[in-house]
Motif scaffolding. Structure first.
Motif, PDB file in Angstrom:
ATOM      1  N   THR A  49       0.441  -1.187  -0.201  1.00  0.00           N
ATOM      2  CA  THR A  49      -0.066  -0.123  -0.066  1.00  0.00           C
ATOM      3  C   THR A  49       0.920   1.031  -0.112  1.00  0.00           C
ATOM      4  N   HIS A  50       2.140   0.885   0.274  1.00  0.00           N
ATOM      5  CA  HIS A  50       3.100   2.132   0.489  1.00  0.00           C
ATOM      6  C   HIS A  50       3.252   2.315  -1.129  1.00  0.00           C
ATOM      7  N   GLY A  51       3.095   1.963  -2.227  1.00  0.00           N
ATOM      8  CA  GLY A  51       3.766   1.243  -3.515  1.00  0.00           C
ATOM      9  C   GLY A  51       5.414   0.651  -3.496  1.00  0.00           C
ATOM     10  N   ARG A  52       5.130   0.242  -2.837  1.00  0.00           N
ATOM     11  CA  ARG A  52       6.891  -0.977  -2.930  1.00  0.00           C
ATOM     12  C   ARG A  52       6.741  -2.466  -3.126  1.00  0.00           C
ATOM     13  N   ALA A  53       7.621  -2.738  -3.754  1.00  0.00           N
ATOM     14  CA  ALA A  53       7.526  -4.344  -3.996  1.00  0.00           C
ATOM     15  C   ALA A  53       8.829  -4.463  -3.938  1.00  0.00           C
ATOM     16  N   LEU A  54       9.142  -6.051  -4.273  1.00  0.00           N
ATOM     17  CA  LEU A  54      10.055  -6.849  -3.775  1.00  0.00           C
ATOM     18  C   LEU A  54      10.863  -6.608  -4.100  1.00  0.00           C
ATOM     19  N   VAL A  55      12.040  -6.374  -3.708  1.00  0.00           N
ATOM     20  CA  VAL A  55      13.341  -6.735  -5.228  1.00  0.00           C
ATOM     21  C   VAL A  55      14.709  -7.328  -4.575  1.00  0.00           C
ATOM     22  N   ALA A  56      15.444  -7.475  -5.516  1.00  0.00           N
ATOM     23  CA  ALA A  56      16.714  -8.622  -4.635  1.00  0.00           C
ATOM     24  C   ALA A  56      17.811  -7.491  -5.537  1.00  0.00           C
ATOM     25  N   ASP A  57      19.083  -8.522  -5.084  1.00  0.00           N
ATOM     26  CA  ASP A  57      20.261  -8.332  -6.255  1.00  0.00           C
ATOM     27  C   ASP A  57      20.513  -6.716  -5.949  1.00  0.00           C
ATOM     28  N   GLN A  58      20.297  -6.038  -4.882  1.00  0.00           N
ATOM     29  CA  GLN A  58      21.114  -4.768  -4.717  1.00  0.00           C
ATOM     30  C   GLN A  58      20.141  -3.103  -5.984  1.00  0.00           C
ATOM     31  N   GLY A  59      18.496  -3.926  -5.071  1.00  0.00           N
ATOM     32  CA  GLY A  59      17.597  -3.368  -6.222  1.00  0.00           C
ATOM     33  C   GLY A  59      16.982  -3.231  -7.910  1.00  0.00           C
ATOM     34  N   THR A  60      18.276  -4.296  -8.264  1.00  0.00           N
ATOM     35  CA  THR A  60      17.874  -4.286 -10.013  1.00  0.00           C
ATOM     36  C   THR A  60      17.082  -4.982 -10.700  1.00  0.00           C
ATOM     37  N   ARG A  61      16.446  -6.403  -9.358  1.00  0.00           N
ATOM     38  CA  ARG A  61      15.290  -7.070  -9.387  1.00  0.00           C
ATOM     39  C   ARG A  61      14.358  -7.323  -9.025  1.00  0.00           C
ATOM     40  N   LEU A  62      13.331  -6.957  -9.575  1.00  0.00           N
ATOM     41  CA  LEU A  62      12.017  -7.475  -9.191  1.00  0.00           C
ATOM     42  C   LEU A  62      11.407  -9.253  -8.807  1.00  0.00           C
ATOM     43  N   VAL A  63      11.299  -9.637  -7.349  1.00  0.00           N
ATOM     44  CA  VAL A  63      11.042 -10.890  -7.575  1.00  0.00           C
ATOM     45  C   VAL A  63       9.942 -10.834  -7.511  1.00  0.00           C
ATOM     46  N   ASP A  64       9.082 -12.268  -8.476  1.00  0.00           N
ATOM     47  CA  ASP A  64       8.502 -12.458  -8.612  1.00  0.00           C
ATOM     48  C   ASP A  64       7.645 -13.707  -8.754  1.00  0.00           C
ATOM     49  N   ARG A  65       6.687 -14.099  -8.451  1.00  0.00           N
ATOM     50  CA  ARG A  65       6.388 -15.777  -8.487  1.00  0.00           C
ATOM     51  C   ARG A  65       5.610 -16.496  -9.588  1.00  0.00           C
ATOM     52  N   PRO A  66       5.771 -17.725  -9.394  1.00  0.00           N
ATOM     53  CA  PRO A  66       4.506 -18.129 -10.733  1.00  0.00           C
ATOM     54  C   PRO A  66       2.713 -17.998 -10.060  1.00  0.00           C
ATOM     55  N   ALA A  67       2.268 -17.356 -10.879  1.00  0.00           N
ATOM     56  CA  ALA A  67       0.941 -17.067 -11.261  1.00  0.00           C
ATOM     57  C   ALA A  67       0.480 -18.181 -10.710  1.00  0.00           C
ATOM     58  N   THR A  68       0.255 -19.392 -10.827  1.00  0.00           N
ATOM     59  CA  THR A  68      -0.686 -20.973  -9.715  1.00  0.00           C
ATOM     60  C   THR A  68      -0.504 -20.868  -8.909  1.00  0.00           C
ATOM     61  N   ASP A  69       0.570 -19.755  -7.850  1.00  0.00           N
ATOM     62  CA  ASP A  69       0.562 -19.407  -6.356  1.00  0.00           C
ATOM     63  C   ASP A  69      -0.683 -19.376  -5.903  1.00  0.00           C
ATOM     64  N   LEU A  70      -1.557 -18.674  -7.232  1.00  0.00           N
ATOM     65  CA  LEU A  70      -2.885 -17.977  -6.837  1.00  0.00           C
ATOM     66  C   LEU A  70      -3.832 -18.463  -7.077  1.00  0.00           C
ATOM     67  N   GLY A  71      -3.704 -19.038  -8.111  1.00  0.00           N
ATOM     68  CA  GLY A  71      -4.680 -20.283  -7.789  1.00  0.00           C
ATOM     69  C   GLY A  71      -4.863 -20.266  -8.877  1.00  0.00           C
ATOM     70  N   ASP A  72      -5.932 -21.226  -9.999  1.00  0.00           N
ATOM     71  CA  ASP A  72      -6.487 -21.196 -10.998  1.00  0.00           C
ATOM     72  C   ASP A  72      -6.770 -19.808 -11.863  1.00  0.00           C
ATOM     73  N   GLY A  73      -6.287 -19.213 -11.317  1.00  0.00           N
ATOM     74  CA  GLY A  73      -6.859 -17.891 -12.251  1.00  0.00           C
ATOM     75  C   GLY A  73      -6.324 -16.722 -12.224  1.00  0.00           C
ATOM     76  N   PRO A  74      -6.986 -15.599 -12.300  1.00  0.00           N
ATOM     77  CA  PRO A  74      -6.121 -14.436 -11.987  1.00  0.00           C
ATOM     78  C   PRO A  74      -7.371 -13.985 -10.626  1.00  0.00           C
ATOM     79  N   PRO A  75      -7.036 -13.777  -9.386  1.00  0.00           N
ATOM     80  CA  PRO A  75      -7.581 -13.291  -8.297  1.00  0.00           C
ATOM     81  C   PRO A  75      -8.172 -11.345  -8.990  1.00  0.00           C
ATOM     82  N   ASP A  76      -9.579 -11.294  -7.960  1.00  0.00           N
ATOM     83  CA  ASP A  76     -10.552 -10.216  -8.237  1.00  0.00           C
ATOM     84  C   ASP A  76      -9.446  -8.564  -7.745  1.00  0.00           C
ATOM     85  N   THR A  77      -8.179  -8.868  -7.703  1.00  0.00           N
ATOM     86  CA  THR A  77      -7.507  -7.759  -7.267  1.00  0.00           C
ATOM     87  C   THR A  77      -5.908  -7.746  -8.024  1.00  0.00           C
TER      88      THR A  77
END
Length: 317
Positions: A43-71
């Motif tokens: 809610t503060h407009g921050r994302a999880l980053v790594a490698d000295q702030g050069t890489r966005l940390v992402d994850r597989p969409a399937t971790d959230l379920g079988d389809g996109p959540p409403d949000t």
């Protein structure tokens, strides 16, 4: 002496295909979901980053379920991979920042929550574009929960790119506020910089302000510079633009020429200090931050940084 931007502003970079038809194509979205990737924004407009702030940390969409959540919001597709963003499920999961980050944070290789001001210039083109779009969309969703026509509640549709009123059916779309930002120089070796009220001591940037209803961009440049520091400008010329999702601005960059012999009249309550600075001082302040007394310049994620850098490059001496 006119100049051009030497590179795209940091937050203007993007690589994903963000064309609108995909957002409503439920069949294509379902096909892409198993290979999709997701970033999380708090809610503060921050994302999880790594490698000295050069890489966005992402994850597989399937971790959230079988389809996109409403949000979830669809950020685009690249090389057969759809990119999505989701807000943090519980804002207490991420510690609130101590205050606005005026100075560079301590970067680590381990994941850390940082905002666009801090690492927007460090990310690659893909990461910068994804993060900027996500922050802009989530700011809008938080402010658009109710219809501006009838006051009814709204719900997210079209993969997060529209909201529909549950009462009157009116569709709302993300809004962007136009603002001008102008590097005023003397046509030779000086640039006009200002420090806003509430800014840290020594922090300076170029002049900026919001476009008013019924006003052209060029007229806004002339008005804002005159209002903020009392200088009349000429030779107003477009340079480039950059999204600035704090919360929903588009910064439209210009250069203009002013007379350093005019008295500076900083606007009460808006501009704390204004001064003309030489090219040599600016070059040193960028090369060695803190080395020039009372002159700390805009960070790399801002279009102001790119404008100042480009003005310097026009005269490499």
């Amino acid at each position: 002496m006119s100049f051009e931007l030497v590179e795209l502003p940091a937050l203007s970079r993007f690589t994903v295909d963000r064309r609108e038809p995909l957002r409503g194509d439920t069949e294509r979205i379902a096909q892409l979901w198993p290979k999709a990737r997701v970033i999380t924004v708090d809610t503060h407009g921050r994302a999880l980053v790594a490698d000295q702030g050069t890489r966005l940390v992402d994850r597989p969409a399937t971790d959230l379920g079988d389809g996109p959540p409403d949000t979830a919001v669809l950020l685009g597709e690249q090389d057969g991979v759809a990119w999505w963003a989701v807000p943090t499920a519980d804002e207490t999961d991420v510690a609130a920042p101590a205050g606005r980050a005026w100075f560079a944070p301590e970067l680590t290789d381990e994941p850390q929550w940082l905002d666009l001001r801090a690492i927007g210039a460090l990310l690659d083109d893909t990461g910068a574009g994804l993060f900027t779009s996500a922050v802009a969309l989530f700011h809008w969703h938080r402010s658009a929960a109710f219809c501006t026509k009838c006051g009814g509640s709204t719900e997210s549709v079209k993969s997060g790119w529209a909201r529909v009123c549950s009462r009157c059916g009116r569709e709302e779309y993300p809004r962007t506020d136009a603002a001008v930002i102008c590097l005023v120089h003397d046509g030779a070796d000086q640039v006009l910089l200002a420090r806003g009220e509430g800014w840290p001591a020594g922090r300076y940037s170029v002049l900026a302000g919001f476009v008013e209803a019924g006003e052209s961009l060029e007229a806004c440049v002339a008005r804002e510079v005159a209002e903020e520091v009392g200088v009349e400008v000429s030779g107003i010329r477009y340079l480039g633009s950059q999204p600035w999702p704090f919360p929903r601005s588009l910064m439209v960059g210009f250069e203009a020429v002013g007379d350093p012999n005019e008295p500076l009249r900083p606007a009460d309550g808006e501009i704390a200090q204004a001064k003309w600075v030489t090219r040599a001082q600016v070059r040193q302040a960028l090369a060695e931050p803190g080395s020039v007394p009372d002159l700390l310049l805009a960070p790399g994620a801002s279009i102001a940084y790119r404008m100042i850098q480009s003005w310097l490059a026009a005269d490499p001496s």
